[in-house]
Every structure is written in structure tokens, then in C-alpha cells.
Design a protein around this motif. Structure first.
Motif, PDB file in Angstrom:
ATOM      1  N   LYS A   1       1.148  10.983   6.495  1.00 41.13           N
ATOM      2  CA  LYS A   1       0.271  10.946   7.676  1.00 41.13           C
ATOM      3  C   LYS A   1      -1.178  11.294   7.330  1.00 41.13           C
ATOM      4  O   LYS A   1      -2.107  10.809   7.967  1.00 41.13           O
ATOM      5  CB  LYS A   1       0.809  11.871   8.766  1.00 41.13           C
ATOM      6  N   GLU A   2      -1.357  12.135   6.312  1.00 42.98           N
ATOM      7  CA  GLU A   2      -2.719  12.453   5.857  1.00 42.98           C
ATOM      8  C   GLU A   2      -3.409  11.177   5.373  1.00 42.98           C
ATOM      9  O   GLU A   2      -4.568  10.921   5.657  1.00 42.98           O
ATOM     10  CB  GLU A   2      -2.633  13.384   4.632  1.00 42.98           C
ATOM     11  N   LYS A   3      -2.661  10.347   4.643  1.00 42.34           N
ATOM     12  CA  LYS A   3      -3.230   9.128   4.050  1.00 42.34           C
ATOM     13  C   LYS A   3      -3.301   7.977   5.063  1.00 42.34           C
ATOM     14  O   LYS A   3      -4.240   7.205   5.066  1.00 42.34           O
ATOM     15  CB  LYS A   3      -2.352   8.735   2.841  1.00 42.34           C
ATOM     16  N   PHE A   4      -2.242   7.850   5.908  1.00 40.86           N
ATOM     17  CA  PHE A   4      -2.177   6.747   6.882  1.00 40.86           C
ATOM     18  C   PHE A   4      -1.963   7.354   8.282  1.00 40.86           C
ATOM     19  O   PHE A   4      -0.828   7.352   8.787  1.00 40.86           O
ATOM     20  CB  PHE A   4      -1.013   5.799   6.564  1.00 40.86           C
ATOM     21  N   PRO A   5      -3.031   7.873   8.912  1.00 40.76           N
ATOM     22  CA  PRO A   5      -2.854   8.640  10.158  1.00 40.76           C
ATOM     23  C   PRO A   5      -2.193   7.851  11.295  1.00 40.76           C
ATOM     24  O   PRO A   5      -1.514   8.443  12.124  1.00 40.76           O
ATOM     25  CB  PRO A   5      -4.282   9.049  10.539  1.00 40.76           C
ATOM     26  N   ALA A   6      -2.378   6.504  11.312  1.00 41.93           N
ATOM     27  CA  ALA A   6      -1.867   5.742  12.470  1.00 41.93           C
ATOM     28  C   ALA A   6      -0.453   5.217  12.256  1.00 41.93           C
ATOM     29  O   ALA A   6       0.081   4.492  13.087  1.00 41.93           O
ATOM     30  CB  ALA A   6      -2.811   4.581  12.752  1.00 41.93           C
ATOM     31  N   ILE A   7       0.158   5.594  11.149  1.00 42.49           N
ATOM     32  CA  ILE A   7       1.445   4.981  10.794  1.00 42.49           C
ATOM     33  C   ILE A   7       2.570   5.410  11.760  1.00 42.49           C
ATOM     34  O   ILE A   7       2.604   6.553  12.218  1.00 42.49           O
ATOM     35  CB  ILE A   7       1.795   5.322   9.318  1.00 42.49           C
ATOM     36  N   ASN A   8       3.431   4.446  12.102  1.00 43.15           N
ATOM     37  CA  ASN A   8       4.593   4.735  12.966  1.00 43.15           C
ATOM     38  C   ASN A   8       5.838   4.905  12.119  1.00 43.15           C
ATOM     39  O   ASN A   8       6.036   4.148  11.169  1.00 43.15           O
ATOM     40  CB  ASN A   8       4.882   3.546  13.901  1.00 43.15           C
ATOM     41  N   PHE A   9       6.660   5.866  12.484  1.00 39.14           N
ATOM     42  CA  PHE A   9       7.869   6.057  11.669  1.00 39.14           C
ATOM     43  C   PHE A   9       9.018   6.618  12.503  1.00 39.14           C
ATOM     44  O   PHE A   9       8.810   7.149  13.602  1.00 39.14           O
ATOM     45  CB  PHE A   9       7.569   7.003  10.487  1.00 39.14           C
TER      46      PHE A   9
ATOM     47  N   ASN B   1       0.842  -1.215   0.000  1.00 40.30           N
ATOM     48  CA  ASN B   1       0.000   0.000   0.000  1.00 40.30           C
ATOM     49  C   ASN B   1       0.865   1.248   0.000  1.00 40.30           C
ATOM     50  O   ASN B   1       0.607   2.200  -0.740  1.00 40.30           O
ATOM     51  CB  ASN B   1      -0.886   0.042   1.257  1.00 40.30           C
ATOM     52  N   LEU B   2       1.886   1.228   0.841  1.00 38.09           N
ATOM     53  CA  LEU B   2       2.736   2.417   0.942  1.00 38.09           C
ATOM     54  C   LEU B   2       3.572   2.606  -0.327  1.00 38.09           C
ATOM     55  O   LEU B   2       3.773   3.739  -0.788  1.00 38.09           O
ATOM     56  CB  LEU B   2       3.623   2.284   2.195  1.00 38.09           C
ATOM     57  N   MET B   3       4.014   1.494  -0.906  1.00 39.15           N
ATOM     58  CA  MET B   3       4.769   1.601  -2.171  1.00 39.15           C
ATOM     59  C   MET B   3       3.897   2.261  -3.241  1.00 39.15           C
ATOM     60  O   MET B   3       4.351   3.143  -3.972  1.00 39.15           O
ATOM     61  CB  MET B   3       5.223   0.210  -2.637  1.00 39.15           C
ATOM     62  N   ASN B   4       2.637   1.848  -3.312  1.00 42.07           N
ATOM     63  CA  ASN B   4       1.714   2.459  -4.281  1.00 42.07           C
ATOM     64  C   ASN B   4       1.548   3.948  -4.013  1.00 42.07           C
ATOM     65  O   ASN B   4       1.526   4.764  -4.939  1.00 42.07           O
ATOM     66  CB  ASN B   4       0.335   1.786  -4.200  1.00 42.07           C
ATOM     67  N   TYR B   5       1.448   4.287  -2.726  1.00 40.29           N
ATOM     68  CA  TYR B   5       1.231   5.702  -2.391  1.00 40.29           C
ATOM     69  C   TYR B   5       2.459   6.552  -2.750  1.00 40.29           C
ATOM     70  O   TYR B   5       2.325   7.701  -3.189  1.00 40.29           O
ATOM     71  CB  TYR B   5       0.873   5.840  -0.905  1.00 40.29           C
ATOM     72  N   ILE B   6       3.625   5.972  -2.593  1.00 37.08           N
ATOM     73  CA  ILE B   6       4.847   6.715  -2.936  1.00 37.08           C
ATOM     74  C   ILE B   6       4.875   7.019  -4.444  1.00 37.08           C
ATOM     75  O   ILE B   6       5.272   8.103  -4.866  1.00 37.08           O
ATOM     76  CB  ILE B   6       6.095   5.944  -2.452  1.00 37.08           C
ATOM     77  N   LYS B   7       4.391   6.074  -5.227  1.00 34.24           N
ATOM     78  CA  LYS B   7       4.275   6.323  -6.681  1.00 34.24           C
ATOM     79  C   LYS B   7       3.344   7.509  -6.926  1.00 34.24           C
ATOM     80  O   LYS B   7       3.635   8.376  -7.745  1.00 34.24           O
ATOM     81  CB  LYS B   7       3.702   5.089  -7.376  1.00 34.24           C
ATOM     82  N   GLU B   8       2.223   7.526  -6.182  1.00 32.00           N
ATOM     83  CA  GLU B   8       1.266   8.646  -6.334  1.00 32.00           C
ATOM     84  C   GLU B   8       1.928   9.967  -5.964  1.00 32.00           C
ATOM     85  O   GLU B   8       1.730  10.985  -6.631  1.00 32.00           O
ATOM     86  CB  GLU B   8       0.062   8.449  -5.400  1.00 32.00           C
ATOM     87  N   LEU B   9       2.695   9.960  -4.875  1.00 28.22           N
ATOM     88  CA  LEU B   9       3.373  11.194  -4.451  1.00 28.22           C
ATOM     89  C   LEU B   9       4.275  11.712  -5.560  1.00 28.22           C
ATOM     90  O   LEU B   9       4.375  12.913  -5.799  1.00 28.22           O
ATOM     91  CB  LEU B   9       4.226  10.947  -3.200  1.00 28.22           C
ATOM     92  N   ARG B  10       4.918  10.775  -6.251  1.00 30.09           N
ATOM     93  CA  ARG B  10       5.833  11.177  -7.337  1.00 30.09           C
ATOM     94  C   ARG B  10       5.062  11.804  -8.494  1.00 30.09           C
ATOM     95  O   ARG B  10       5.485  12.810  -9.046  1.00 30.09           O
ATOM     96  CB  ARG B  10       6.632   9.975  -7.827  1.00 30.09           C
ATOM     97  N   ILE B  11       3.920  11.183  -8.791  1.00 29.91           N
ATOM     98  CA  ILE B  11       3.086  11.751  -9.867  1.00 29.91           C
ATOM     99  C   ILE B  11       2.669  13.172  -9.466  1.00 29.91           C
ATOM    100  O   ILE B  11       2.619  14.082 -10.277  1.00 29.91           O
ATOM    101  CB  ILE B  11       1.864  10.837 -10.155  1.00 29.91           C
ATOM    102  N   GLY B  12       2.446  13.369  -8.157  1.00 32.80           N
ATOM    103  CA  GLY B  12       2.086  14.702  -7.650  1.00 32.80           C
ATOM    104  C   GLY B  12       3.277  15.640  -7.539  1.00 32.80           C
ATOM    105  O   GLY B  12       3.135  16.744  -7.011  1.00 32.80           O
TER     106      GLY B  12
END
Ligand code: PMV
Length: 332
Positions: free
Chosen positions: A311-319, A269-280
Motif C-alpha cells: 500500500k505504501e508503493k501502490f496506495p490506490a490498489i484494491n485487494f 509492476n506488482l511482480m517486480n515489486y514483489i521481487k524487491e520485497l524479497r530482496i528486502g
């Protein structure tokens, strides 16, 4: 006769490989060269007390103040292997107290920070005995291959390559980074439980891997590209190499003679989102170690913006917020 104990303390970081070490030959030498960024905030602190001149070897190992039998056995094996060259080690009582700033055995290289910190302490002891004739990086390598890279910063290269002057299978050297701006690593802790397969098992799978030859050729090509990206400060090209390496590492696991996989649905899921961030328009790239956790590599200047987006997309994520950092070193 009572002897006074020797005492050492070292701090050593983990590292994240951009080109992955996967597969061994000879005595813990890599089948292909690897290159990594040394981290700043993920590190191990190790204290070593040595009582020399004993009849036999004894090791007491404490992780976060608790005796840990599994690590103790691995450390005894390691010190005994060094004892073949430095027999004095076979006649010492060692007390090792260690702690990490991050969860161990979860795909953040705790073996890299742990063995490099221990090698710094043992190297200092051997130096005090006047008998050290190896680099500390090569001592660390014998504990865990990737550990040899934590003793070099900000970027380390390990393994023989015609492309990198002075490189060797024995120890890590600094990788030139003339023009690359400062880099960030945001480590997303998607799974903190112990992983199902150790790196050691993965390295073994490479001995009979159908793609072993192809893998070695791929790395050769990528090292050329990596050098070019670093010399031009071309972060986008570096990002492409980093992602190719992460995917190839995990593809190798899945196509091993005994296949296994360490990514989780959250990783994908996060890998897909990183692709989206790049498109953005955000320059962000993922890499993975031998585990489900994801390292997001970006320019340091973009770090906070990227964290906000994730964090907007995955609010509970730990990092863990990290960046390129300083090599391991002795504190005492
Ligand atoms: O050092 P080891 O034996 O734990 O192997 C590390 C392997 C990877 O983390 C997957 C890749 C690397 O180069 O760090």
C-alpha cells in the motif's frame, strides 16, 4: 399431482492453484496433475430448489438476484451432462440462486466455487433420491475442472501421479501438509472486467501446443519438489515452485497456436515489486490464474506487514485478504 420441492444450500470457496491445471483429456480429465490451496474468504453461496417428477428439464439461474442467461446456459449444459448418468435430473425444474463474495470472470476462480457449490446441492439431491454413486468432487469436476479441488482442504491434489498415493484424474484428494506453517493469499484486483479469453479456450490450445510434452515433464518434476517442500515446511522452496508455475502458465498462453496474454502492465509492476520485497527480506511470492489479478502468497504471520508495504508503493490498489480455508460444504 403437486410435489413438495427439495431445498439445499451450500457454501464453497474458490481455490488458488500452486501447480496449474492447463489442458484436458477424455471427459474433463487433466493432462497434468494440479495442486491448490483452498481459500477462506472468496466463496460462493448457492441455494437450489428442485421440483422433481416434471416432464422436462427447466433451469432458472440467478446471480446476485438477477437472471443471468450466460451462466444459465452453462449450468443447463452441466446438469444435462449429469443427466446422462442420472436421468432423474432431466425431469426436474431447478431454481438456482447464487452469489459470490468476489468479482466473477476476472481470474479468481468463480467457476471453481460456483460449480463446487452447485455440485454439493445436486449431490445432496441425488443422495436423497438414493442414487448417488459418485463423489461430489467428481460431480464438480464435470462442471469445471478446478471445482473438484474446492471440496478438499486446506490443500487439494487432483490428477493421477505416482508421487501422491490415492491420486486420481476423477476427483481431488487432500495433499499432505505435515510441516507447512499457515499460508496467506492477498489477491490484488488489478482488473475486474471480464477477461478476453476463457480458461476453456486456453485448455483447448493445449491440444496442439508445441510445448505440451515439456509441460507434462515440468509438472512431474515440480510435484516431487512440492512434496519435499511441504514435508519440510520449506516455504521459500514452495514460493519458487509457485512463481515458476505462474510464469509457465502465462508463457504457455503466449506460445499457444493462437497466442493470447492476460497479464496487464499493473500485473508486471506488482511482480517486480514483489521481487524487491524479497530482496528486502520479506518472504512473498506471486501466482496468477487465468487473468491479470495477482495472488501474493506468504506466511500468514507476514500478511499485514506485506499489505502495508504494497500500500505504501501502490496506495490506490484494491485487494482481498484471504488465507487457507475450509472446503465447500452444505449448510442446509
Ligand atoms: O477449472 P477451469 O476449467 O476454469 O480451469 C482452471 C485453470 C486455472 O485456473 C488457470 C488453473 C487451475 O488449476 O486452477
Amino acid at each position: 399431482m403437486s410435489q413438495h420441492p427439495f431445498y439445499y444450500k451450500a457454501k464453497s470457496p474458490s481455490n488458488i492453484a500452486f501447480i496449474k491445471y492447463w489442458g484436458k483429456k477424455n471427459t474433463q480429465e487433466p493432462i497434468n496433475p494440479s495442486m491448490s490451496m483452498t481459500l477462506e474468504n472468496c466463496y460462493t453461496l448457492t441455494e437450489l430448489t428442485v421440483l422433481a417428477g416434471q416432464e422436462d428439464i427447466k433451469v432458472d439461474f440467478f446471480l446476485d438476484g438477477m437472471m443471468n442467461e450466460k451462466f444459465q446456459l452453462r449450468v443447463i449444459k452441466y446438469i444435462k451432462s449429469l443427466g446422462e448418468k442420472y436421468p432423474v435430473l432431466n425431469h426436474c425444474h431447478f431454481k438456482i440462486e447464487t452469489s459470490n463474495t468476489f468479482p466473477h470472470s476476472s481470474g479468481i476462480a468463480s467457476s471453481a466455487s460456483g460449480f463446487s457449490a452447485l455440485a454439493l446441492c445436486l449431490g445432496a439431491f441425488l443422495k436423497d433420491q438414493g442414487i448417488l454413486n459418485d463423489s461430489v468432487s467428481s460431480l464438480a469436476r464435470l462442471g469445471s475442472g478446478s471445482a473438484c479441488r474446492s471440496l478438499v482442504s486446506p490443500f487439494a491434489f487432483w490428477g493421477n501421479s505416482d508421487e501422491v498415493i490415492g491420486s486420481s484424474d476423477e476427483e481431488a484428494i487432500e495433499f499432505p501438509c505435515e510441516a507447512m506453517p499457515e499460508l496467506s493469499d492477498i489477491i490484488f484486483l488489478l482488473e475486474t472486467k471480464e477477461k478476453s479469453h476463457s480458461s476453456s479456450l486456453g485448455h483447448e490450445e493445449m491440444n496442439f501446443h508445441p510445448y505440451k510434452k515439456v509441460r507434462i515433464e515440468q509438472v512431474k518434476r515440480r510435484i516431487k519438489e512440492l512434496k519435499s517442500a511441504f514435508s519440510k515446511g520449506d516455504f521459500s522452496s514452495l514460493g519458487k515452485i509457485i512463481e515458476e508455475e505462474a510464469l509457465e502458465l502465462h508463457a504457455l498462453m503466449m506460445t499457444s497456436p493462437h497466442p493470447f496474454w492476460l497479464m496487464s502492465p499493473e500485473t508486471l509492476n506488482l511482480m517486480n515489486y514483489i521481487k524487491e520485497l524479497r530482496i528486502g527480506g520479506l518472504d512473498a511470492f506471486f501466482t496468477l490464474d487465468a487473468g491479470a489479478n495477482l495472488h501474493l502468497i506468504s506466511l500468514k504471520k507476514d500478511q499485514d506487514k506485506i499489505i502495508e508495504k504494497v500500500k505504501e508503493k501502490f496506495p490506490a490498489i484494491n485487494f482481498i485478504k484471504d488465507s487457507q480455508g475450509q472446503a465447500g460444504h452444505l449448510l442446509v
